[in-house]
Design a protein around this motif. Structure first.
Motif, short mmCIF file in Angstrom:
data_model
loop_
_atom_site.label_atom_id
_atom_site.label_comp_id
_atom_site.label_asym_id
_atom_site.label_seq_id
_atom_site.Cartn_x
_atom_site.Cartn_y
_atom_site.Cartn_z
N THR A 138 0.83 -1.21 0.00
CA THR A 138 0.00 0.00 0.00
C THR A 138 0.87 1.26 0.00
O THR A 138 0.58 2.23 -0.69
CB THR A 138 -0.97 0.03 1.20
OG1 THR A 138 -0.20 -0.02 2.41
CG2 THR A 138 -1.94 -1.13 1.18
N HIS A 188 0.99 4.29 -2.79
CA HIS A 188 0.89 5.72 -2.48
C HIS A 188 2.10 6.47 -3.01
O HIS A 188 1.98 7.58 -3.54
CB HIS A 188 0.77 5.93 -0.97
CG HIS A 188 -0.47 5.30 -0.40
ND1 HIS A 188 -1.70 5.47 -0.99
CD2 HIS A 188 -0.67 4.50 0.66
CE1 HIS A 188 -2.61 4.79 -0.30
NE2 HIS A 188 -1.99 4.18 0.70
N SER A 189 3.26 5.86 -2.88
CA SER A 189 4.47 6.50 -3.37
C SER A 189 4.38 6.72 -4.89
O SER A 189 4.77 7.77 -5.40
CB SER A 189 5.68 5.65 -3.00
OG SER A 189 6.80 6.00 -3.74
N GLU A 230 1.69 7.16 -6.50
CA GLU A 230 0.66 8.17 -6.76
C GLU A 230 1.16 9.57 -6.46
O GLU A 230 0.44 10.56 -6.62
CB GLU A 230 -0.57 7.90 -5.87
CG GLU A 230 -1.35 6.66 -6.28
CD GLU A 230 -2.38 6.22 -5.23
OE1 GLU A 230 -3.26 5.42 -5.56
OE2 GLU A 230 -2.30 6.67 -4.06
N LEU A 268 2.14 10.44 -3.41
CA LEU A 268 1.85 10.75 -2.00
C LEU A 268 3.01 10.27 -1.14
O LEU A 268 3.96 9.67 -1.63
CB LEU A 268 0.56 10.06 -1.56
CG LEU A 268 -0.68 10.38 -2.39
CD1 LEU A 268 -1.84 9.49 -1.98
CD2 LEU A 268 -1.04 11.85 -2.22
N THR A 279 -1.36 2.08 4.33
CA THR A 279 -2.72 2.32 4.82
C THR A 279 -3.36 0.98 5.15
O THR A 279 -2.84 -0.08 4.78
CB THR A 279 -3.58 3.06 3.78
OG1 THR A 279 -3.33 2.48 2.51
CG2 THR A 279 -3.24 4.53 3.73
#
Ligand SMILES: Cc1cc2nc3c(=O)[nH]c(=O)nc-3n(C[C@H](O)[C@H](O)[C@H](O)COP(=O)(O)O)c2cc1C
Ligand code: SF4
Ligand code: SF4
Lengths: 597, 130
Positions: A288, A292-293, A295, A297, A302
């Motif tokens: 997860t 995120h990385s 994306e 973010l 998460t």
């Protein structure tokens, strides 16, 4: 084709390149040309051979002669002796450490005898920058047959039947994961390859990408076909420049051949792959956090569910698999599920690649069938412990795993047995320790790593591990108490139970397993103020044995802080409050008069 | 060049397979016939290099798998060119004064049928690999 009678394969993995493998290739080519042999001999740069201990290594085929620790200046001799005179160059042959005999044929070297190469099948065998060599070894045949002869369900079924489980650490059944992702309805899905490889000392994934990048590309395309995705992403750490370059070359070649892109092999299936670079944070290997990385973010885990298979990259169903997992796929499809599941044991099929490191004679990259014992790996393949020392422990699973002792040497290595023994498979790091290693310090070392790498989101992981580390530090300084040991295990269990992601949930494993398996060693630290392995500086004391001391003054002259006093020909004395425990006097004394207590 | 179908892919495979055949054989050496050609100064002077190329061509021509390598002087300089033929699981056999005709005969009879042919030199040494 009568031209190339001999191939010289030179390891072009990162390790060997660092020791001038490229210069060796250059010199070999120059020498070969100087002797008019360029039509007879081909020099090929390959992926890692695995035998990094003795790198740079080169192999001459077809006679399978294996040269180790080769230097660029050896090129002339190799050409003169081996290629022109046709006899192996004795001084570069591998020497069997057990009897000092020279072994020329690589298949007779102990290091290779018990290995089975599936994921590493092409590493050290083909030129990774040449797609034709991959195709010659059945490359892209699995993609071809999948697209033209099987439905996605049938391919998934084969993977399920093969029993392949994820090689990234968790061991989740790969076919099942593909099926779940397939069954989620969505207009867009993704295939992600996890090439983050953050485990300290591990380099299996890097070696596969460097030595056989097409196998991963092919497998990702097959996965795309199965789950209904037209896009793949490889998340790779930016610290792997060679792997990145080889992947880029391979992607370009695959596109040129139409094996990536629109309408692959006339099947209507389209697929392409992009690279995404990670900055080398361990936690970004967690799926997860990885997503995120990608994306853009923060790389923070998460809560799961939802699993990436359901909601992943930008909320779309995303199938995340590890590099080594992918590398197994084409072979399974080509050779069949039965073939694959005949290797390994009950619940763990196939092979596992390990990065063998630490105090063994042969460190390197190995691939062994599941179910082999730790003893076989360490003593047969690894060649036993260095310098004739005694085996003490082996750490599997990196910072998430545990330390196993000689009692566990004979358990068959598989996902479930390692967990039962208090460790885990992890991604394949395997570090061997000998009698000189202090287990408290080892646990502390792994915690230091965890502390650096925790993303800080959860309190137990962020602060709990810090406290664990402080207690361990106290123990290595000889200030620990028996109650501290209880505190260690209580806190460890709290952290395990209350952390969000795998990093926190497994971070206390090194502490818990050493506490359990090496309790006496902890006790020696806290009750007697002693470090049995002689590693904890604060617990050491150097003392001069007045009877042995001849008063030669050698230690007196060498002590950097002037802690030693004494007259010539009189016994000397160490002032403990000045001594910084550097050990110089111990090394210098010719009369064994200095003792470590 | 685009690969447009599985059949295309298979064609490329058979075209490029030659490139790595040598290595496949190396990995499988115990099960394939091996022919070693003595290629020290004396051997080369008496045409060993041409004989080696010829052996490779002849094997290819007959579609036989075989590993052809060069070795050092075998010590039968009077009988150069000399070659050593090792069938899987068999003891090595050395032939001396090898000509093109002899090569054909050795391949047809010895390699393909396992029959020894004239021209054998009794082996006067043992190789010590280790
Ligand atoms: C802290 C942490 C680090 C991880 N690092 C990696 C990694 O470097 N490479 C990897 O493939 N999987 C890593 N994983 C496992 C991934 O979350 C995920 O399970 C895996 O990529 C799934 O692929 P597989 O089923 O093929 O193993 C890590 C997990 C955790 C909790
Ligand atoms: S357990 Fe640790 S690494 Fe994982 S999310 Fe929580 S703080 Fe971050
Ligand atoms: S250990 Fe170092 S500092 Fe201590 S007495 Fe010996 S030489 Fe001096």
């Amino acid at each position: 084709m009568a031209e190339n009678k001999t191939h010289i394969l030179v390891c072009g993995g990162t390790g060997c390149l660092a020791s001038q493998a490229d210069k060796i290739i250059e010199n070999l080519k120059t020498e070969i040309e100087a002797n008019d042999l360029e039509n007879d001999v081909r020099v090929i740069s390959t992926g890692c051979f695995g035998f990094c201990e003795k790198g740079p290594v080169i192999k001459v085929v077809p006679d399978n002669t294996f040269y180790t620790s080769v230097k660029p200046s050896d090129a002339a001799d190799i050409v003169q002796e081996h290629l022109i005179k046709g006899r192996p160059l004795q001084r570069l042959l591998y020497k069997n450490p057990k009897n000092n005999y020279h072994v020329s044929d690589s298949s007779k070297i102990d290091f290779y005898k018990k290995q089975v190469r599936i994921a590493l099948r092409n590493c050290g065998f083909i030129d990774p920058e040449n797609i034709d060599e991959y195709i010659a070894r059945d490359g892209y045949a699995a993609l071809g047959t999948s697209l033209s002869e099987y439905t996605p369900e049938e391919v998934i079924d084969t993977i399920k039947k093969s029993g392949l489980r994820g090689r990234g650490g968790g061991g989740f059944p790969t076919g099942l994961k593909w099926e779940i992702t397939r069954n989620v309805e969505n207009d867009q899905k993704y295939v992600v390859c996890n090439a983050d490889e953050g485990d300290p000392g591990a380099f299996m994934d890097r070696s596969i990408l460097e030595g056989d990048p097409h196998s991963v590309i092919e497998a990702m395309a097959i996965c795309g076909y199965c789950i209904g995705a037209d896009k793949g992403l490889v998340y790779i750490r930016a610290e792997y420049p060679l792997a990145i370059n080889r992947l880029k070359t391979a992607l370009t070649q695959a596109r040129e051949y139409g094996l990536l892109g629109e309408d692959i092999l006339g099947s209507n299936f389209s697929f392409d792959i992009e690279l995404r670079y990670g900055a080398g944070a361990f936690v970004c290997g967690e799926e997860t956090a990885l997503i995120h990385s990608m994306e853009g973010l923060r790389g923070e885990p998460t809560f799961k569910p939802p699993f990436p298979s359901v909601s992943g990259y930008f909320g779309k169903p995303t199938n995340v698999n590890n590099v080594e997992t992918f590398a197994n796929i084409p072979v399974i499809i080509n050779k069949g599920a039965e073939w694959f599941s005949s290797i390994g044991n009950e619940n763990s099929k196939g092979t596992k690649v390990f990065a063998l490191a630490g105090k063994v004679n042969n460190v390197g990259l190995i691939e062994v069938p599941m179910g082999i014992t730790l003893r076989e790996v360490i003593f047969d393949i690894g060649g036993g412990i260095r310098d004739g020392k005694k085996f003490k422990a082996v750490q599997t699973g990196g910072p998430s795993g545990g330390c196993l002792t000689d009692k566990e040497l004979d358990i068959p290595i598989d996902y479930d047995n390692l967990i039962k023994a208090g460790s885990m498979m992890g991604s394949g790091g395997m570090i061997v320790m000998d009698e000189d290693d202090c287990m408290v310090s080892i646990a502390k070392f792994y915690l230091e790593f965890t502390l650096d790498e925790s993303c800080g989101k959860c309190t137990p992981c962020r602060i709990g591990n810090k406290r664990l580390h402080e207690i361990l530090d106290k123990i290595t300084q000889g200030k620990g108490t028996v109650e501290d040991l209880e505190r260690l295990s209580l806190l460890s269990n709290v952290i395990k139970d209350s952390s969000l992601c795998g990093l926190g949930q497994t971070s206390p494993n090194p502490v818990l397993s050493t506490l359990k398996n090496f309790n006496e060693e902890y006790m020696a630290h806290v009750t007697e103020g002693k470090c049995p392995a002689g590693q904890c500086k604060d617990l050491l004391k150097y003392e001069i044995d007045a009877e042995m001391c001849t008063g030669c003054t050698l230690c007196f002259r060498n002590c950097p802080v002037g802690a030693i006093t004494g007259e010539r020909k009189q016994p000397h004395y160490i002032n403990q409050s000045l001594c910084i425990k550097c050990g110089v006097c111990f090394q210098k004394c010719k009369f064994k008069a200095i003792n470590i207590i | 060049m685009k690969v447009k179908s599985l059949a295309d892919l298979k064609k490329i495979k058979s075209d490029v397979q030659q490139k790595i055949k040598l290595r496949e054989q190396g990995a499988n050496a115990e099960n394939i016939v091996q022919i070693k050609v003595a290629m020290a100064t004396c051997g080369i002077a008496s045409g060993a290099k041409e004989i080696m190329n010829f052996i490779i061509e002849e094997l290819d021509f007959r579609g036989l798998d075989g590993i052809v390598t060069q070795t050092g002087c075998m010590g039968y300089c009077y009988a150069e060119p000399t070659i050593e033929v090792v069938l899987p699981g068999k003891e090595p056999v050395v032939y001396g004064f090898v000509t093109r005709d002899k090569v054909m005969e050795i391949i047809d009879k010895h390699v393909m049928k396992g029959e020894l042919v004239d021209g054998i030199i009794p082996v006067s040494y043992k190789t010590i690999d280790e």
